[in-house]
Design a protein around this motif. Structure first.
Motif, PDB file in Angstrom:
ATOM      1  N   UNK A  56       1.013  -1.538  -0.034  1.00 20.45           N
ATOM      2  CA  UNK A  56      -0.025  -0.104   0.198  1.00 20.45           C
ATOM      3  C   UNK A  56       0.890   1.350  -0.040  1.00 20.45           C
ATOM      4  N   UNK A  57       1.877   1.256   0.762  1.00 23.37           N
ATOM      5  CA  UNK A  57       2.732   2.407   0.897  1.00 23.37           C
ATOM      6  C   UNK A  57       3.451   2.707  -0.406  1.00 23.37           C
ATOM      7  N   UNK A  58       3.584   1.867  -0.958  1.00 30.86           N
ATOM      8  CA  UNK A  58       4.475   1.811  -2.217  1.00 30.86           C
ATOM      9  C   UNK A  58       3.727   2.449  -3.451  1.00 30.86           C
ATOM     10  N   UNK A  59       2.546   2.891  -3.206  1.00 31.98           N
ATOM     11  CA  UNK A  59       1.891   3.759  -4.255  1.00 31.98           C
ATOM     12  C   UNK A  59       2.261   5.137  -4.194  1.00 31.98           C
ATOM     13  N   UNK A  60       3.002   5.453  -3.119  1.00 30.22           N
ATOM     14  CA  UNK A  60       3.527   6.858  -2.779  1.00 30.22           C
ATOM     15  C   UNK A  60       4.090   7.541  -4.125  1.00 30.22           C
ATOM     16  N   UNK A  61       4.886   7.046  -5.035  1.00 32.58           N
ATOM     17  CA  UNK A  61       5.572   7.665  -5.894  1.00 32.58           C
ATOM     18  C   UNK A  61       4.380   8.391  -7.123  1.00 32.58           C
ATOM     19  N   UNK A  62       3.262   7.563  -7.329  1.00 31.22           N
ATOM     20  CA  UNK A  62       2.265   7.901  -8.096  1.00 31.22           C
ATOM     21  C   UNK A  62       1.764   9.332  -7.682  1.00 31.22           C
ATOM     22  N   UNK A  63       1.846   9.601  -6.486  1.00 28.60           N
ATOM     23  CA  UNK A  63       0.987  10.734  -5.831  1.00 28.60           C
ATOM     24  C   UNK A  63       2.012  12.176  -5.654  1.00 28.60           C
ATOM     25  N   UNK A  64       3.092  11.675  -5.854  1.00 27.13           N
ATOM     26  CA  UNK A  64       4.126  12.912  -5.811  1.00 27.13           C
ATOM     27  C   UNK A  64       4.425  13.372  -7.160  1.00 27.13           C
ATOM     28  N   UNK A  65       4.440  14.578  -7.364  1.00 31.33           N
ATOM     29  CA  UNK A  65       4.921  15.327  -8.734  1.00 31.33           C
ATOM     30  C   UNK A  65       6.396  15.578  -8.937  1.00 31.33           C
ATOM     31  N   UNK A  66       7.068  14.363  -8.838  1.00 26.74           N
ATOM     32  CA  UNK A  66       8.441  14.147  -8.876  1.00 26.74           C
ATOM     33  C   UNK A  66       8.688  13.100  -9.856  1.00 26.74           C
ATOM     34  N   UNK A  67      10.096  12.986  -9.844  1.00 25.80           N
ATOM     35  CA  UNK A  67      10.602  11.591 -10.641  1.00 25.80           C
ATOM     36  C   UNK A  67      10.325  10.450  -9.650  1.00 25.80           C
ATOM     37  N   UNK A  68      10.162   9.238 -10.188  1.00 26.20           N
ATOM     38  CA  UNK A  68       9.738   8.125  -9.125  1.00 26.20           C
ATOM     39  C   UNK A  68       9.454   7.007  -9.912  1.00 26.20           C
ATOM     40  N   UNK A  69       9.835   5.636  -8.942  1.00 25.76           N
ATOM     41  CA  UNK A  69       9.663   4.357  -9.500  1.00 25.76           C
ATOM     42  C   UNK A  69       8.875   3.478  -8.398  1.00 25.76           C
ATOM     43  N   UNK A  70       8.037   2.996  -9.139  1.00 26.02           N
ATOM     44  CA  UNK A  70       7.400   2.129  -8.359  1.00 26.02           C
ATOM     45  C   UNK A  70       7.914   0.556  -8.678  1.00 26.02           C
ATOM     46  N   UNK A  71       8.622   0.095  -8.022  1.00 23.03           N
ATOM     47  CA  UNK A  71       9.656  -1.036  -8.415  1.00 23.03           C
ATOM     48  C   UNK A  71       9.457  -2.421  -8.081  1.00 23.03           C
ATOM     49  N   UNK A  72      10.237  -3.217  -7.574  1.00 18.58           N
ATOM     50  CA  UNK A  72      10.005  -4.316  -7.246  1.00 18.58           C
ATOM     51  C   UNK A  72      10.037  -4.784  -5.809  1.00 18.58           C
ATOM     52  N   UNK A  73       9.278  -6.072  -5.435  1.00 15.29           N
ATOM     53  CA  UNK A  73       9.130  -6.201  -4.091  1.00 15.29           C
ATOM     54  C   UNK A  73      10.274  -6.383  -3.376  1.00 15.29           C
ATOM     55  N   UNK A  74      10.520  -5.204  -2.400  1.00 17.98           N
ATOM     56  CA  UNK A  74      11.601  -5.442  -1.566  1.00 17.98           C
ATOM     57  C   UNK A  74      12.918  -5.045  -1.883  1.00 17.98           C
ATOM     58  N   UNK A  75      12.869  -4.398  -3.373  1.00 14.54           N
ATOM     59  CA  UNK A  75      14.215  -4.110  -3.859  1.00 14.54           C
ATOM     60  C   UNK A  75      14.290  -2.578  -3.903  1.00 14.54           C
ATOM     61  N   UNK A  76      13.541  -1.848  -3.675  1.00 14.83           N
ATOM     62  CA  UNK A  76      13.596  -0.265  -3.522  1.00 14.83           C
ATOM     63  C   UNK A  76      14.867   0.029  -3.060  1.00 14.83           C
ATOM     64  N   UNK A  77      15.611  -0.368  -1.944  1.00 15.47           N
ATOM     65  CA  UNK A  77      17.012   0.321  -1.533  1.00 15.47           C
ATOM     66  C   UNK A  77      18.004  -0.169  -2.932  1.00 15.47           C
ATOM     67  N   UNK A  78      17.904  -1.123  -3.494  1.00 16.93           N
ATOM     68  CA  UNK A  78      18.983  -1.539  -4.492  1.00 16.93           C
ATOM     69  C   UNK A  78      18.881  -0.535  -5.653  1.00 16.93           C
ATOM     70  N   UNK A  79      17.397  -0.031  -5.943  1.00 20.89           N
ATOM     71  CA  UNK A  79      17.317   0.357  -7.107  1.00 20.89           C
ATOM     72  C   UNK A  79      17.709   2.085  -6.859  1.00 20.89           C
ATOM     73  N   UNK A  80      17.202   2.335  -5.715  1.00 23.69           N
ATOM     74  CA  UNK A  80      17.443   3.854  -5.366  1.00 23.69           C
ATOM     75  C   UNK A  80      19.074   3.862  -5.269  1.00 23.69           C
ATOM     76  N   UNK A  81      19.911   2.942  -4.741  1.00 16.60           N
ATOM     77  CA  UNK A  81      21.300   3.190  -4.543  1.00 16.60           C
ATOM     78  C   UNK A  81      21.635   3.546  -6.065  1.00 16.60           C
ATOM     79  N   UNK A  82      21.289   2.625  -7.023  1.00 16.03           N
ATOM     80  CA  UNK A  82      21.779   2.861  -8.325  1.00 16.03           C
ATOM     81  C   UNK A  82      21.537   4.120  -8.586  1.00 16.03           C
ATOM     82  N   UNK A  83      20.235   4.748  -8.449  1.00 22.95           N
ATOM     83  CA  UNK A  83      19.930   6.225  -8.922  1.00 22.95           C
ATOM     84  C   UNK A  83      20.916   7.075  -8.339  1.00 22.95           C
ATOM     85  N   UNK A  84      21.128   6.930  -6.834  1.00 20.84           N
ATOM     86  CA  UNK A  84      21.999   8.042  -6.371  1.00 20.84           C
ATOM     87  C   UNK A  84      23.371   7.788  -7.003  1.00 20.84           C
ATOM     88  N   UNK A  85      23.829   6.718  -6.990  1.00 20.11           N
ATOM     89  CA  UNK A  85      25.217   6.416  -7.665  1.00 20.11           C
ATOM     90  C   UNK A  85      25.261   7.187  -8.953  1.00 20.11           C
TER      91      UNK A  85
END
Length: 339
Positions: A56-85
């Protein structure tokens, strides 16, 4: 020549998507407080990214007028790490729930925290799997009766803050969904921290686990059940502000009543800057009904960030080896043909 940033408001961060959480879900408040905090950070709107997993919480990016990913179950920290690097100038937020981050994604969460990647991780803790209609989660209390534990959960629940502190988190905090001012202040502190900022938010799932945190949300109850952490201040709580936390022996907390024999100076004074994590760990383990549960910033220390270390290492390697050639890298060393 400097260019002034446009003045932003919370409305600038609200998308045109219909919000599809259940009526009175605690997620609404967290979303609204986030939209109120971001305009005051002095960061261009195009430099925000929200990454989520599943739940439920992971629908959050849809409601923010920013860039965003609704990604893979449990893998958000890994994807976010790639984005930041890949994009060091971005401020990257991870939105996750107790099931997404502590069960399916427990390993990814732990490694992002220990590396101290410059991410802001917000964990919505409602002690239930809400999206899949009410199964017990890693934070459900022992004995919880749910659709998947009809006779009561036998598991010992995970404590999200203890997991973060045990992973050497440089910033750890807790807040409550409906405590608007406290939540805004906590999100702002997380945004300003350099490194992984981990925030647990007590969030009410009013359909499948209603009232799980009523003691921390209700104005009538929270004074006796919650102690607010303030840097350099004694831990005092209670409707009459006459109770406190004293530490004895090997960091053993006890509840005391202020009076003739006990003064404020006898109480524990909060130190979020302590390098040694034992104090933060002790506070994170304080649970009702024996203790009031702390909210606020438990730990905030300086540590080198992973993303800066990677950038420095890449610069050093280029200076030593020259610009890389991906084709040459593929053909370097031993090669063989499969026939």
């Amino acid at each position: 020549m400097s260019t002034e940033l446009p003045v932003l408001t919370d409305k600038d961060f609200a998308s045109d998507q219909e919000v599809r959480w259940c009526p009175r879900c605690g997620d609404y408040s967290i979303l609204k407080q986030m939209q109120k905090v971001l305009p005051g950070l002095g960061i261009p709107k195009e430099n925000f990214v929200f990454v989520s997993g599943i739940g439920c919480s992971s629908r959050f990016p849809y409601y923010m007028n920013t860039y965003g990913f609704h990604s893979i179950h449990g893998r958000a920290p890994a994807i976010a790490t790639g984005v930041k690097l890949a994009n060091p100038d971005l401020q990257v937020w991870v939105i996750t729930g107790d099931g997404d981050s502590l069960s399916i994604g427990g390993n990814h969460l732990m490694h992002a925290i220990r590396r101290n990647v410059d991410l802001k991780i917000i964990l919505f803790n409602n002690q239930i799997y809400g999206l899949t209609k009410g199964q017990y989660s890693p934070t459900s209390p022992t004995g919880s009766r749910t659709k998947s534990t009809p006779y009561g959960s036998l598991d010992t629940p995970l404590n999200p803050l203890c997991v973060a502190i045990g992973s050497e988190a440089s910033f750890v905090a807790r807040s409550v969904d409906v405590d608007i001012k406290h939540l805004q202040a906590t999100l702002k502190r997380a945004a300003e921290h350099k490194g992984t900022a981990f925030v647990e938010v007590y969030q009410d799932c009013n359909v499948f686990n209603s009232g799980a945190f009523k003691y921390a949300q209700s104005k009538a109850e929270k004074a006796d059940n919650v102690v607010v952490l303030e840097q350099g201040r004694p831990l005092i709580f209670g409707k009459n502000r006459d109770k406190g936390i004293r530490v004895t022996g090997l960091l053993t907390p006890e509840v005391v009543t202020l009076g003739d024999n006990i003064r404020e100076d006898d109480l524990l004074f909060h130190d979020e800057k302590a390098e040694e994590p034992s104090l933060a760990f002790m506070l994170a383990r304080m649970r009702r009904p024996e203790f009031p549960e702390p909210i606020g910033v438990f730990r905030c220390i300086d540590r080198p960030t992973y993303n800066e270390a990677v950038e420095d290492q890449v610069t050093m390697a280029v200076e030593k080896e020259g610009e890389g050639d991906i084709e040459a890298l593929f053909r370097k060393g031993d090669t063989w043909e499969v026939q």
